[in-house]
Design an enzyme around this catalytic site. Structure first.
Site, mmCIF file in Angstrom:
data_model
loop_
_atom_site.group_PDB
_atom_site.id
_atom_site.type_symbol
_atom_site.label_atom_id
_atom_site.label_comp_id
_atom_site.label_asym_id
_atom_site.label_seq_id
_atom_site.Cartn_x
_atom_site.Cartn_y
_atom_site.Cartn_z
ATOM 1 N N ASP A 115 6.073 1.430 6.734
ATOM 2 C CA ASP A 115 4.663 1.053 6.549
ATOM 3 C C ASP A 115 3.999 1.975 5.542
ATOM 4 O O ASP A 115 3.451 2.992 5.904
ATOM 5 C CB ASP A 115 3.960 1.113 7.913
ATOM 6 C CG ASP A 115 2.532 0.629 7.885
ATOM 7 O OD1 ASP A 115 2.134 0.008 6.886
ATOM 8 O OD2 ASP A 115 1.813 0.859 8.870
ATOM 9 N N ASP B 40 -0.512 4.296 0.617
ATOM 10 C CA ASP B 40 -1.035 5.306 1.543
ATOM 11 C C ASP B 40 -0.365 5.149 2.901
ATOM 12 O O ASP B 40 0.202 4.097 3.209
ATOM 13 C CB ASP B 40 -2.563 5.209 1.683
ATOM 14 C CG ASP B 40 -3.028 3.913 2.340
ATOM 15 O OD1 ASP B 40 -2.434 2.855 2.059
ATOM 16 O OD2 ASP B 40 -3.988 3.954 3.140
ATOM 17 N N ASP C 17 4.758 -6.221 4.580
ATOM 18 C CA ASP C 17 4.081 -5.156 5.331
ATOM 19 C C ASP C 17 3.959 -5.567 6.798
ATOM 20 O O ASP C 17 3.049 -5.185 7.497
ATOM 21 C CB ASP C 17 2.697 -4.897 4.720
ATOM 22 C CG ASP C 17 2.046 -3.617 5.229
ATOM 23 O OD1 ASP C 17 2.775 -2.725 5.704
ATOM 24 O OD2 ASP C 17 0.798 -3.521 5.156
ATOM 25 N N HIS D 156 2.858 4.056 12.601
ATOM 26 C CA HIS D 156 1.713 4.846 13.092
ATOM 27 C C HIS D 156 2.122 5.811 14.209
ATOM 28 O O HIS D 156 1.259 6.459 14.786
ATOM 29 C CB HIS D 156 0.556 3.954 13.598
ATOM 30 C CG HIS D 156 -0.003 3.033 12.550
ATOM 31 N ND1 HIS D 156 -1.219 2.412 12.674
ATOM 32 C CD2 HIS D 156 0.492 2.632 11.352
ATOM 33 C CE1 HIS D 156 -1.452 1.662 11.611
ATOM 34 N NE2 HIS D 156 -0.425 1.772 10.793
ATOM 35 N N GLU E 138 -5.282 1.190 2.430
ATOM 36 C CA GLU E 138 -5.076 0.161 3.456
ATOM 37 C C GLU E 138 -5.248 0.729 4.855
ATOM 38 O O GLU E 138 -5.847 0.108 5.734
ATOM 39 C CB GLU E 138 -3.674 -0.457 3.317
ATOM 40 C CG GLU E 138 -3.523 -1.808 4.024
ATOM 41 C CD GLU E 138 -3.184 -1.695 5.503
ATOM 42 O OE1 GLU E 138 -3.378 -2.695 6.223
ATOM 43 O OE2 GLU E 138 -2.730 -0.617 5.953
ATOM 44 N N GLU E 139 -4.735 1.917 5.057
ATOM 45 C CA GLU E 139 -4.759 2.494 6.409
ATOM 46 C C GLU E 139 -6.145 2.979 6.825
ATOM 47 O O GLU E 139 -6.339 3.405 7.953
ATOM 48 C CB GLU E 139 -3.732 3.629 6.520
ATOM 49 C CG GLU E 139 -2.278 3.210 6.300
ATOM 50 C CD GLU E 139 -1.717 2.306 7.393
ATOM 51 O OE1 GLU E 139 -2.491 1.842 8.244
ATOM 52 O OE2 GLU E 139 -0.503 2.054 7.378
ATOM 53 N N HIS F 109 0.827 -1.208 0.000
ATOM 54 C CA HIS F 109 0.000 0.000 0.000
ATOM 55 C C HIS F 109 0.859 1.254 0.000
ATOM 56 O O HIS F 109 1.865 1.329 0.696
ATOM 57 C CB HIS F 109 -1.012 0.008 1.152
ATOM 58 C CG HIS F 109 -0.449 -0.018 2.534
ATOM 59 N ND1 HIS F 109 -0.242 1.121 3.257
ATOM 60 C CD2 HIS F 109 -0.050 -1.040 3.332
ATOM 61 C CE1 HIS F 109 0.235 0.816 4.454
ATOM 62 N NE2 HIS F 109 0.382 -0.506 4.532
HETATM 63 N N1 BES Z 1 1.342 -2.911 8.073
HETATM 64 C C1 BES Z 1 0.288 -2.772 9.021
HETATM 65 C C2 BES Z 1 -0.100 -4.057 9.684
HETATM 66 C C3 BES Z 1 0.952 -4.736 10.506
HETATM 67 C C4 BES Z 1 1.855 -4.033 11.261
HETATM 68 C C5 BES Z 1 0.999 -6.099 10.521
HETATM 69 C C6 BES Z 1 2.832 -4.688 11.996
HETATM 70 C C7 BES Z 1 1.933 -6.757 11.270
HETATM 71 C C8 BES Z 1 2.865 -6.047 12.004
HETATM 72 C C9 BES Z 1 -0.918 -2.153 8.310
HETATM 73 O O1 BES Z 1 -0.561 -1.078 7.497
HETATM 74 C C10 BES Z 1 -1.880 -1.628 9.330
HETATM 75 O O2 BES Z 1 -1.533 -0.713 10.025
HETATM 76 N N2 BES Z 1 -3.069 -2.187 9.399
HETATM 77 C C11 BES Z 1 -4.094 -1.689 10.255
HETATM 78 C C12 BES Z 1 -5.414 -2.280 9.918
HETATM 79 C C13 BES Z 1 -6.265 -1.449 9.007
HETATM 80 C C14 BES Z 1 -7.621 -2.106 8.847
HETATM 81 C C15 BES Z 1 -6.404 -0.024 9.426
HETATM 82 C C16 BES Z 1 -3.799 -2.091 11.679
HETATM 83 O O3 BES Z 1 -3.209 -3.149 11.932
HETATM 84 O O4 BES Z 1 -4.177 -1.319 12.571
HETATM 85 MN MN MN Z 2 1.024 -1.500 6.330
HETATM 86 MN MN MN Z 3 -0.285 0.691 8.903
#
Ligand code: BES
Ligand code: MN
Ligand code: MN
Length: 456
Positions: free
Chosen positions: A119, A88, A179, A426, A152-153, A86
């Site tokens: 990320d 974004d 990711d 984040h 994605e975010e 992603h």
């Molecule tokens: N890359 C992350 C997910 C992640 C981070 C997986 C660290 C494993 C280890 C992804 O970009 C993310 O932040 N996903 C969100 C979910 C989405 C539905 C907003 C999350 O995990 O909060």
């Molecule tokens: Mn991610």
């Molecule tokens: Mn993320």
């Protein structure tokens, strides 16, 4: 391998410069203010895929932000890898906590600091560069497709439709995603599962208007107080979640599986020090590794209401709000948990207030196979480039598309992430180690090589 290393060595600076250019786009999908920047980022990604040798490159529009697609089919009878990522990023605030501006990538102590460095711009871009290398050295051993999305975010809400409408185009033998995180460069690992998510917002309403807190305080319920009491009651004294039925579908691991999980290198002292906390916290009876990997959780992501401006205002607010999310594990269902939460939250509300629960997005938990050709290819690739066999781990984060790919396309995923949990995803001062970036670029062609070989 030598040829790859040589190519990386000769193009190191350009590989960094291009990533920096990508990182300078403030592609924050959550904030409409950045719409033009998000769209420009998609164009940049498309141009880079094209330049690397991809064909059928397209910036595919959706009801939200576009999905960038590109492919290189060398031989339809050969296996196909679908790379997902992603472009974004999360909002950068609180800005004042960044040591250098989030969209002006800066190198300090061998790390690239920028929003999206890990990320996921730094991570998906490794795949674009690895693809360039395979094209330039004539060593692409299988077909490759890229699908890089821009929402994605914010929950990938337009992805279902795109995937359903593009089944033929997205057809592949495996999905490859960078990711996620690994333990460290010294202890490479592969995540074999991701948690699901159920995200909602609650609104608690007391009196029909803000009131003078002297005239009415202590007489009518203060929604902020009630909200805090309700939230506090969602965990018991052992930090178990109190929503009835919440744990019903949680898969329990065998003692042996738990032991394996806990055998991964982990130093609690270092962990606490990094976070600046005196102690960890969590569900009684589980280790930190288990609490993030195989157990569901409930977190308040934000809470507000009443007067939060300068100085003081003696007010009894009419409303209070919170954003609450739950991380889910196999075999919990996001929809079911959302319902259970809603029911429970409405049940525990005293008569003195009204509550409204509004679901946001969700996602299903997944475990990825460890006995597949693709997983073995990832293991071999990492073993060769890191000189050490990767440790299987369970990730705490969520990538809802993984379950969607399984459901819609019947394709399993390999999570070959090169980030670190401490990369400040984040958070302010997000970073990505330059060493991890180049290690990833070197490892990815090996994945393709072994995937093609082992598929025979
Ligand atoms: N890359 C992350 C997910 C992640 C981070 C997986 C660290 C494993 C280890 C992804 O970009 C993310 O932040 N996903 C969100 C979910 C989405 C539905 C907003 C999350 O995990 O909060
Ligand atoms: Mn991610
Ligand atoms: Mn993320």
């Amino acid at each position: 391998m030598q040829e790859i290393k040589k190519y990386v060595e000769e193009n190191k600076q350009r590989f960094l410069d291009e990533l920096f250019e990508l990182l300078r786009f403030p592609s924050i999908s959550a904030d409409p203010k950045y719409k033009e920047d998000v769209l420009k980022t998609a164009e940049y990604v498309a141009a880079k895929l094209q330049a690397a040798g991809a064909e059928q490159v397209e910036v595919c529009s959706t009801a939200g932000y576009p999905i960038v697609y590109g492919e290189k089919i060398i031989d339809p009878t050969k296996p196909t890898v679908l790379v997902y990522g992603h472009y974004d990023v999360q909002p950068a605030d609180p800005l004042e906590l960044w040591e250098t501006p989030p969209f002006e990538p800066t190198i300090r102590e061998g790390k690239i600091f920028a929003r999206g460095a890990c990320d996921d711009k730094g991570q998906f871009y490794m795949h674009v560069k690895a693809f360039e290398i395979m094209m330039q050295t004539n060593s692409l051993p299988c077909n490759i497709k890229f699908m890089i999305e821009g929402e994605e975010e914010v929950g990938s809400s337009n992805l279902d439709k795109f995937v359903a409408a593009n089944k033929e185009r997205l057809k592949a033998d495996v999905v490859l995603i960078s990711d996620t995180a690994m333990i460290s460069l010294e202890n490479p690992s592969l995540e074999t599962g991701l948690r699901g998510l159920s995200y909602l917002e609650v609104e608690v309403t007391g009196p029909n208007r803000d009131l003078h807190s002297g005239v009415y305080g202590g007489v009518v319920a203060n929604p902020a107080t009630i909200l805090c009491q309700m939230i506090a009651s969602l965990h018991d004294q052992n930090n178990h979640i109190t929503i009835p039925g919440f744990y019903d579908d949680v898969e329990s691991l065998t003692e042996e599986e738990r032991e394996m999980l806990n055998a991964a290198p982990y130093n609690e002292e270092v962990y606490k020090k990094d976070l600046g906390v005196e102690d960890v916290w969590g569900e009684l009876g589980y280790t930190t590794i288990e609490r993030t990997g195989i157990r569901p959780t409930l977190e308040v992501n934000g809470i507000w209401g009443g007067y939060i401006g300068e100085g003081a205002k003696t007010v009894l607010p009419s409303k209070a709000y919170a954003k609450i999310s739950m991380r889910l594990v196999p075999n919990q269902s996001s929809e079911k948990i959302t319902q259970l939460f809603k029911q429970h939250f409405e049940n525990i509300a005293p008569k003195s207030v009204k509550v409204k629960v509004s679901p946001h997005h969700g996602g299903e938990p997944v475990v990825t196979p460890t006995d597949s050709v693709a997983f073995r290819a990832a293991e071999k690739a990492i073993e060769e480039s890191f000189g050490k066999k990767p440790i299987p781990t369970r990730g705490g984060g969520s990538i809802p598309i993984v379950a969607l790919f399984e459901r819609e396309l019947q394709i399993k995923t390999v999570l070959m992430g090169f980030g670190l949990d401490s990369d400040n995803l984040h958070s302010p001062n997000e970073k990505y180690d330059i060493a991890n970036y180049f290690k990833g670029i070197e490892t990815i062609p090996l994945f393709h090589k072994y995937f093609a070989e082992l598929s025979k």
